[in-house]
Write an enzyme that holds these catalytic residues in place. Structure first.
Site, PDB file in Angstrom:
ATOM      1  CG  ASP A  16      -0.283   0.009   2.527  1.00 19.23           C
ATOM      2  OD1 ASP A  16       0.973  -0.063   2.548  1.00 19.23           O
ATOM      3  OD2 ASP A  16      -0.968   0.077   3.560  1.00 19.23           O
ATOM      4  CG  ASP A  20       3.834  -3.047   6.471  1.00 19.44           C
ATOM      5  OD1 ASP A  20       4.847  -3.747   6.674  1.00 19.44           O
ATOM      6  OD2 ASP A  20       3.274  -2.942   5.355  1.00 19.44           O
ATOM      7  CG  ASP A  89       8.076   9.176  19.477  1.00 20.00           C
ATOM      8  OD1 ASP A  89       7.973  10.138  20.263  1.00 20.00           O
ATOM      9  OD2 ASP A  89       8.842   9.169  18.494  1.00 20.00           O
ATOM     10  CG  ASP A 190       7.008  14.533  20.533  1.00 24.88           C
ATOM     11  OD1 ASP A 190       7.838  14.517  19.606  1.00 24.88           O
ATOM     12  OD2 ASP A 190       6.034  15.309  20.557  1.00 24.88           O
ATOM     13  CD  GLU A 247      11.669  16.633  20.196  1.00 25.57           C
ATOM     14  OE1 GLU A 247      11.909  16.948  19.033  1.00 25.57           O
ATOM     15  OE2 GLU A 247      10.517  16.548  20.645  1.00 25.57           O
TER      16      GLU A 247
HETATM   17  O1  TEU Z   1       9.330  17.751  17.742  1.00 23.30           O
HETATM   18  C1  TEU Z   1       9.299  18.863  18.600  1.00 23.30           C
HETATM   19  C2  TEU Z   1       9.908  20.069  18.034  1.00 23.30           C
HETATM   20  O2  TEU Z   1      10.235  20.971  18.753  1.00 23.30           O
HETATM   21  C3  TEU Z   1       9.986  20.093  16.560  1.00 23.30           C
HETATM   22  O3  TEU Z   1       8.745  20.593  16.160  1.00 23.30           O
HETATM   23  C4  TEU Z   1      11.049  20.906  15.968  1.00 23.30           C
HETATM   24  O4  TEU Z   1      11.041  22.201  16.482  1.00 23.30           O
HETATM   25  C5  TEU Z   1      10.790  20.945  14.485  1.00 23.30           C
HETATM   26  O5  TEU Z   1      10.618  19.628  14.036  1.00 23.30           O
HETATM   27  C6  TEU Z   1      11.901  21.561  13.700  1.00 23.30           C
HETATM   28  O6  TEU Z   1      11.553  21.507  12.343  1.00 23.30           O
HETATM   29  C7  TEU Z   1       8.548  16.659  18.064  1.00 23.30           C
HETATM   30  C8  TEU Z   1       8.613  15.611  16.968  1.00 23.30           C
HETATM   31  O7  TEU Z   1       9.926  15.118  16.856  1.00 23.30           O
HETATM   32  C9  TEU Z   1       8.096  16.179  15.690  1.00 23.30           C
HETATM   33  O8  TEU Z   1       8.185  15.266  14.633  1.00 23.30           O
HETATM   34  C10 TEU Z   1       6.656  16.572  15.931  1.00 23.30           C
HETATM   35  O9  TEU Z   1       6.159  17.234  14.796  1.00 23.30           O
HETATM   36  C11 TEU Z   1       6.491  17.469  17.150  1.00 23.30           C
HETATM   37  O10 TEU Z   1       7.203  17.012  18.278  1.00 23.30           O
HETATM   38  C12 TEU Z   1       5.048  17.538  17.559  1.00 23.30           C
HETATM   39  O11 TEU Z   1       4.681  16.332  18.128  1.00 23.30           O
HETATM   40 CA    CA Z   2       2.051  -1.311   4.182  1.00 25.37          CA
END
Ligand code: TEU
Ligand code: CA
Length: 554
Positions: A16, A20, A89, A190, A247
């Site tokens: 698809d 996965d 995550d 995250d 993070e």
């Molecule tokens: O990222 C947190 C974050 O601060 C990021 O948004 C960063 O500033 C940005 O990617 C820079 O381009 C985490 C995740 O790793 C990211 O993939 C998510 O979009 C975000 O949280 C929201 O959950």
């Molecule tokens: Ca798939």
């Protein structure tokens, strides 16, 4: 040794075009052979995928795009069989607007579920404050039928959860423990610094032409995230002795000990110091090129900061960053030798090394002709911002080429077959056309490939003779005065062992004099262990050509 999988782009087994869980299971032996112990899966929970799974609509369900809970259990078991640990995550600063909690909150904005979020009265027909969300536009969205707004620091489809509410916290802890009960080793956590808000939501001096101020200002000002993090740790991770890697952006000065020290909130946190150098004042269009020394010295400073406190998790790239080979390597080093040098200087640093899928074969950024070829919500926002600031379409696309999160999200390049061997049909995001040259199958056949070098490097780091030094040894900068040289020693206090890691990122050969006799060349990124050894014995020195890296036992 840890490895990040971005499931949507790793391996598709049912045609698809979306990676996965079966695909991950089918590649566990590949990861084992590479030398991986810990696997971090980017979110695989049920999600509308507005932000690629970082918008979760049910924390207890597997996204049907990825498979079933039975397949997840199978993955867990198969990983265990191979002595590998699975880390998921944990996205709990916000959930999806499709989550049951948010739907209930909208249905009854005065009811108990509204308190799971930040529903706040506007001011004179305006939002409660002037915050700009991370993905552009106001961080406040009207709650229909009321004079209230809800807070979303990321997309409007990602409402922030109210961590001041003990009921919400209990729900989150229950969920974390449910996964840990299943036998999960831990979590990558995250955007966790964002969970603490200032309930007064003060406005700040505008910092852009939109008249808004980045919501990150509030995060930087507010005190007290530590109490929330400790509460979570006590109620969850600590009970299971779980591994956590956070993070964390915008930590306050001198807080490292509280975050990753002996009794820190987390086992470790990512070192983003080198990546932060590239963050322009005004988003991507404000990015500037970085000097070699600035990059090296930033990493060195971060290494020294962690020493005596704890371990950071070292990365070159992840799903939010462009490919390291395209970002950190100067033009002349964007080749296999340069990629191997980058691998050596990063993987042997003090801390926990993380590899992002495709890094081990040297995947690169991917050029696109039009913004419609991008999927990422943040890329679209940054493109718009660049145009608003007066950039031409070409300039704005160049910003995306250099910075887009989609650079890292193109499908894994397994072979030179159609769709890079990732899928039998067109992938959800177009493959990087260079898969015909850069792919796993080709590199597996070649002892001098980037992939083969990563295997050697990881094996060296983990070998019984050197692991003590690479794990616990002190980090000591070396040859700092030499131009273009990235070098450091790892020094064990336990057994007196000293190892020198050195690479030449310049265009000219450089000779490094050694301060003692009897050094041994352990690894070269150019198959030159023997000739380096001869030079060491004759001259007590090593000469590194452009892009050459060596590891010596001193
Ligand atoms: O990222 C947190 C974050 O601060 C990021 O948004 C960063 O500033 C940005 O990617 C820079 O381009 C985490 C995740 O790793 C990211 O993939 C998510 O979009 C975000 O949280 C929201 O959950
Ligand atoms: Ca798939």
């Amino acid at each position: 040794m840890a490895y990040q999988i971005y499931p949507k782009s790793f391996m598709d087994t049912n045609g698809d075009g979306i990676g996965d869980l079966r695909g991950i299971i089918s590649k566990l032996d590949y990861l084992k052979e590479l030398g991986i112990d810990i696997i971090w899966l980017s979110p695989i929970y049920q999600s509308p995928f507005v932000d690629q799974g970082y918008d979760i609509s049910d924390y207890y369900k597997i996204a049907e795009e990825f498979g079933t809970m039975e397949e997840f259990d199978e993955l867990l078991e198969e990983a265990k069989k191979r002595n590998m640990y699975l880390v998921m995550d944990l996205v709990v600063n916000h959930c999806s607007d499709q989550h049951e909690w948010f739907q209930k909150a909208l249905a009854d904005p005065e009811g108990e579920y509204a308190d799971y979020f930040y529903f706040v009265k506007g001011k004179n027909g305006n939002p409660p404050s002037n915050y700009r969300s991370y993905f552009g536009g106001s961080a406040w969205e009207p709650v229909p039928g009321t004079d209230k707004y809800y807070l979303h620091m990321f997309a409007k489809e990602q409402p922030d959860l109210n961590w001041e509410n003990p009921k919400l916290r209990r729900e989150i802890y229950k969920m974390i423990n449910w996964w840990l009960d299943k036998g999960l080793a831990g979590f990558r956590i995250d955007a966790i610094i964002n969970i603490k808000k200032d309930p007064a939501f003060p406005s700040f001096e505008p910092d852009g032409p939109d008249g808004l101020a980045s919501c990150v200002k509030m995060v930087e000002e507010v005190q007290g995230v530590g109490a929330l993090l400790e509460d979570m740790k006590r109620e969850t991770f600590e009970r299971y002795d779980a591994f956590t890697v956070a993070e964390v952006f915008n930590m306050k000065d001198d807080e490292l000990r509280e975050f990753i020290g002996e009794d820190g909130h987390f086992s470790t946190m990512f070192d983003f110091s080198a990546h932060e150098l590239f963050q322009g004042q005004n988003g991507w269009y404000g990015c500037r090129p970085i000097e070699f020394r600035e990059w090296r010295d930033t990493i060195f400073a971060s290494q020294e900061e962690a020493q005596g406190i704890g371990f950071k998790a070292n990365i070159i790239e992840n799903h939010d960053e462009p490919r390291g080979a395209s970002r950190f390597l100067p033009e002349h080093a964007r080749n296999e030798k340069g990629k191997k040098a980058l691998a050596a200087t990063s993987v042997l640093l003090r801390g926990i090394p993380f590899i992002y899928q495709g890094q081990e074969i040297g995947m690169t950024n991917c050029r696109r002709e039009d913004i419609s070829e991008y999927d990422d919500i943040s890329t679209k926002d940054q493109y718009r911002e660049a145009l608003n600031a007066g950039c031409t379409k070409e300039e704005a696309l160049q910003c995306c080429y250099e910075n887009s999160r989609d650079n890292a999200r193109t499908p894994m390049q397994w072979s030179a077959d159609a769709n890079a061997g990732f899928s039998d049909s067109a992938p959800w995001l177009a493959v990087n056309p260079n898969y015909t040259e850069i792919n796993v199958e080709e590199q597996q056949k070649r002892p001098d490939s980037v992939l083969s070098f990563y295997k050697k490097l990881i094996a060296l780091r983990k070998s019984p003779v050197y692991r003590e030094t690479f794990t616990y040894g002190r980090f000591v900068p070396a040859y700092e005065e030499a131009d273009d040289i990235f070098a450091y020693r790892r020094v064990s206090e336990e057994n007196g062992q000293e190892i020198l890691v050195a690479a030449n990122y310049g265009t000219k050969p450089r000779t490094l004099k050694l301060d003692r006799e009897g050094a041994r060349a352990l690894l070269s990124n150019d198959g030159k262990e023997k000739s380096l050894q001869i030079q060491i014995e004759r001259e007590r020195a090593v000469t590194l050509d452009s892009c050459e890296a060596a590891v010596l036992l001193l």
